[in-house]
Enzyme design. Structure first.
Site, PDB file in Angstrom:
ATOM      1  N   SER A 157       7.261   2.055   8.259  1.00  0.00           N
ATOM      2  CA  SER A 157       8.030   2.934   9.143  1.00  0.00           C
ATOM      3  C   SER A 157       8.249   4.260   8.434  1.00  0.00           C
ATOM      4  O   SER A 157       8.429   4.295   7.203  1.00  0.00           O
ATOM      5  CB  SER A 157       9.387   2.295   9.452  1.00  0.00           C
ATOM      6  OG  SER A 157      10.276   3.263   9.981  1.00  0.00           O
ATOM      7  N   TYR A 170      17.055  -2.346   6.575  1.00  0.00           N
ATOM      8  CA  TYR A 170      15.752  -2.135   7.227  1.00  0.00           C
ATOM      9  C   TYR A 170      14.888  -1.143   6.446  1.00  0.00           C
ATOM     10  O   TYR A 170      13.704  -1.398   6.181  1.00  0.00           O
ATOM     11  CB  TYR A 170      15.995  -1.636   8.658  1.00  0.00           C
ATOM     12  CG  TYR A 170      14.719  -1.267   9.384  1.00  0.00           C
ATOM     13  CD1 TYR A 170      13.886  -2.260   9.883  1.00  0.00           C
ATOM     14  CD2 TYR A 170      14.353   0.062   9.567  1.00  0.00           C
ATOM     15  CE1 TYR A 170      12.708  -1.936  10.544  1.00  0.00           C
ATOM     16  CE2 TYR A 170      13.188   0.395  10.227  1.00  0.00           C
ATOM     17  CZ  TYR A 170      12.366  -0.603  10.713  1.00  0.00           C
ATOM     18  OH  TYR A 170      11.195  -0.277  11.364  1.00  0.00           O
TER      19      TYR A 170
HETATM   20  N1  LIG Z   1      10.053   0.857  17.429  1.00  0.00           N
HETATM   21  C1  LIG Z   1      10.056   1.786  16.491  1.00  0.00           C
HETATM   22  O1  LIG Z   1      10.555   2.902  16.689  1.00  0.00           O
HETATM   23  C2  LIG Z   1       9.419   1.514  15.157  1.00  0.00           C
HETATM   24  C3  LIG Z   1       9.264   2.568  14.268  1.00  0.00           C
HETATM   25  C4  LIG Z   1       8.663   2.352  13.034  1.00  0.00           C
HETATM   26  C5  LIG Z   1       8.254   1.070  12.700  1.00  0.00           C
HETATM   27  N2  LIG Z   1       8.430   0.061  13.582  1.00  0.00           N
HETATM   28  C6  LIG Z   1       7.941  -1.259  13.169  1.00  0.00           C
HETATM   29  O2  LIG Z   1       7.032  -1.733  14.141  1.00  0.00           O
HETATM   30  C7  LIG Z   1       7.114  -3.143  14.255  1.00  0.00           C
HETATM   31  C8  LIG Z   1       7.418  -3.531  15.694  1.00  0.00           C
HETATM   32  O3  LIG Z   1       8.588  -2.854  16.102  1.00  0.00           O
HETATM   33  P1  LIG Z   1       9.286  -3.142  17.501  1.00  0.00           P
HETATM   34  O4  LIG Z   1       9.974  -1.905  17.901  1.00  0.00           O
HETATM   35  O5  LIG Z   1       8.326  -3.793  18.442  1.00  0.00           O
HETATM   36  O6  LIG Z   1      10.405  -4.188  16.972  1.00  0.00           O
HETATM   37  P2  LIG Z   1      10.950  -5.532  17.591  1.00  0.00           P
HETATM   38  O7  LIG Z   1      12.117  -5.892  16.756  1.00  0.00           O
HETATM   39  O8  LIG Z   1      11.149  -5.401  19.039  1.00  0.00           O
HETATM   40  O9  LIG Z   1       9.721  -6.524  17.448  1.00  0.00           O
HETATM   41  C9  LIG Z   1       9.452  -7.283  16.360  1.00  0.00           C
HETATM   42  C10 LIG Z   1       8.685  -8.526  16.785  1.00  0.00           C
HETATM   43  O10 LIG Z   1       8.772  -9.442  15.694  1.00  0.00           O
HETATM   44  C11 LIG Z   1       9.136 -10.719  16.207  1.00  0.00           C
HETATM   45  N3  LIG Z   1       9.862 -11.466  15.206  1.00  0.00           N
HETATM   46  C12 LIG Z   1      11.139 -11.249  14.770  1.00  0.00           C
HETATM   47  N4  LIG Z   1      11.471 -12.197  13.871  1.00  0.00           N
HETATM   48  C13 LIG Z   1      10.406 -13.002  13.711  1.00  0.00           C
HETATM   49  C14 LIG Z   1      10.160 -14.157  12.921  1.00  0.00           C
HETATM   50  N5  LIG Z   1      11.085 -14.668  12.095  1.00  0.00           N
HETATM   51  N6  LIG Z   1       8.947 -14.745  13.010  1.00  0.00           N
HETATM   52  C15 LIG Z   1       8.000 -14.262  13.841  1.00  0.00           C
HETATM   53  N7  LIG Z   1       8.182 -13.170  14.626  1.00  0.00           N
HETATM   54  C16 LIG Z   1       9.384 -12.562  14.552  1.00  0.00           C
HETATM   55  C17 LIG Z   1       9.996 -10.393  17.414  1.00  0.00           C
HETATM   56  O11 LIG Z   1      10.102 -11.520  18.279  1.00  0.00           O
HETATM   57  C18 LIG Z   1       9.248  -9.234  18.015  1.00  0.00           C
HETATM   58  O12 LIG Z   1       8.191  -9.675  18.855  1.00  0.00           O
HETATM   59  C19 LIG Z   1       8.189  -3.578  13.264  1.00  0.00           C
HETATM   60  O13 LIG Z   1       7.574  -3.923  12.029  1.00  0.00           O
HETATM   61  C20 LIG Z   1       9.020  -2.329  13.088  1.00  0.00           C
HETATM   62  O14 LIG Z   1       9.675  -2.305  11.851  1.00  0.00           O
HETATM   63  C21 LIG Z   1       9.009   0.245  14.787  1.00  0.00           C
END
Ligand SMILES: NC(=O)c1ccc[n+]([C@@H]2O[C@H](COP(=O)([O-])OP(=O)(O)OC[C@H]3O[C@@H](n4cnc5c(N)ncnc54)[C@H](O)[C@@H]3O)[C@@H](O)[C@H]2O)c1
Length: 266
Positions: A157, A170
């Site tokens: 991120s 985080y």
């Molecule tokens: N949305 C953003 O703005 C953003 C920005 C930068 C990075 N990210 C990264 O992108 C990725 C996805 O982000 P997102 O916004 O979809 O987040 P999110 O929290 O909605 O999704 C994360 C996914 O991981 C799954 N998950 C959580 N715990 C788990 C476990 N113990 N075992 C298996 N699966 C599990 C959830 O069910 C979900 O499908 C993450 O790594 C996040 O850090 C997101």
């Protein structure tokens, strides 16, 4: 549908034909888009999530064929669960070419001062976001090493570079992912396995949209920090994802590609 030269037609890309991908956290949020994009690019995809991914798998099966997708529920922070997921993937598809370490605790987290972070929550964030990526590599890498090929894409991120406050658990976990990629790329390079980090900026995904960080007063400064001054969506990440998963990036490893409209410079 099969075209005149036996090629599947009706999809925009086929750069991943014959490859098998695991997407952790592939059932919801941004991961759902990754699962679909990899399948549309020709890969067979294992949607691996703590949530039930059958709905997304059904959508992919309708668009790309039933043999192109499977879904399994698992907990990325639990080693027995990871081992079982990897075995199920190999049983189903026979190989693993691409691992997308996307599962994380993110959308459910709310900003909190460091002095108020519950120590158990800190441990939970590290268990899912860092230990989870490690466990996936621990159990997928032996298979990739034996075949002397593989693409590992770790999702970090931009917050790790910006050091945004009130999300210390985080942000620290995502900083760890950047270092994890760097060290792992040197260790797995001997096996021709590429390991890279994809670092999204703030993405308006369906799981995050109700999160307070996605309210407009939070989004405006993010937009203003970018060279391209607009909000970002999961679709913005897909070109970089497919590039890192495909042979187009074969001589690239240990790198961080930020996809954030030019907010940070890696
Ligand atoms: N949305 C953003 O703005 C953003 C920005 C930068 C990075 N990210 C990264 O992108 C990725 C996805 O982000 P997102 O916004 O979809 O987040 P999110 O929290 O909605 O999704 C994360 C996914 O991981 C799954 N998950 C959580 N715990 C788990 C476990 N113990 N075992 C298996 N699966 C599990 C959830 O069910 C979900 O499908 C993450 O790594 C996040 O850090 C997101």
């Amino acid at each position: 549908m099969v075209g005149t030269h036996g090629m599947r037609v009706g999809r925009a890309m086929s750069r991943l034909d014959g490859r098998v991908a695991i997407v952790t956290g592939g059932a919801a949020g941004i991961g759902r888009h990754y699962s679909k994009a990899l399948a549309e690019a020709g890969a067979r995809v294992m949607i691996a999530d703590i949530l039930n991914g059958e709905g997304v798998a059904g959508e992919i099966a309708s668009a790309c064929g039933a043999s192109s997708v499977a879904a399994a529920t698992f907990d990325v922070s639990d080693e027995a669960s990871v081992k079982s997921l990897v075995a199920t993937t190999l049983d189903r598809f026979g190989q693993i070419d691409i691992l997308v370490n996307n599962a994380a605790l993110y959308a459910k987290l709310t900003p909190v001062n460091v002095t108020d972070i519950d120590a158990d929550l800190w441990d939970k964030v590290m268990a899912v976001n860092v230990r989870g990526a490690f466990l996936m590599v621990k159990h997928v890498a032996p298979h990739m090493q034996a075949r002397r090929k593989g693409k590992i894409i770790n999702i970090a991120s931009g917050t790790a570079y910006k050091g945004i406050p009130r999300m210390l658990h985080y942000v620290t976990s995502k900083g760890a992912i950047v270092s994890f990629t760097r060290a792992l790329s040197r260790e797995l390079g001997a096996f021709d396995i590429a390991v890279n980090t994809l670092a999204p900026g703030l993405i308006l995904s369906d799981t995050g949209i109700e999160n307070t960080q996605h309210h407009d007063e939070e989004r405006a400064p993010v937009r203003n920090s970018r060279a391209f001054k607009r909000d970002a969506y999961p679709e913005d990440l897909l070109g970089a994802l497919i590039f890192l998963a495909s042979s187009d990036s074969d001589f690239i490893t240990g790198q961080t590609i930020a996809v954030d409209g030019g907010s940070i410079n890696t």
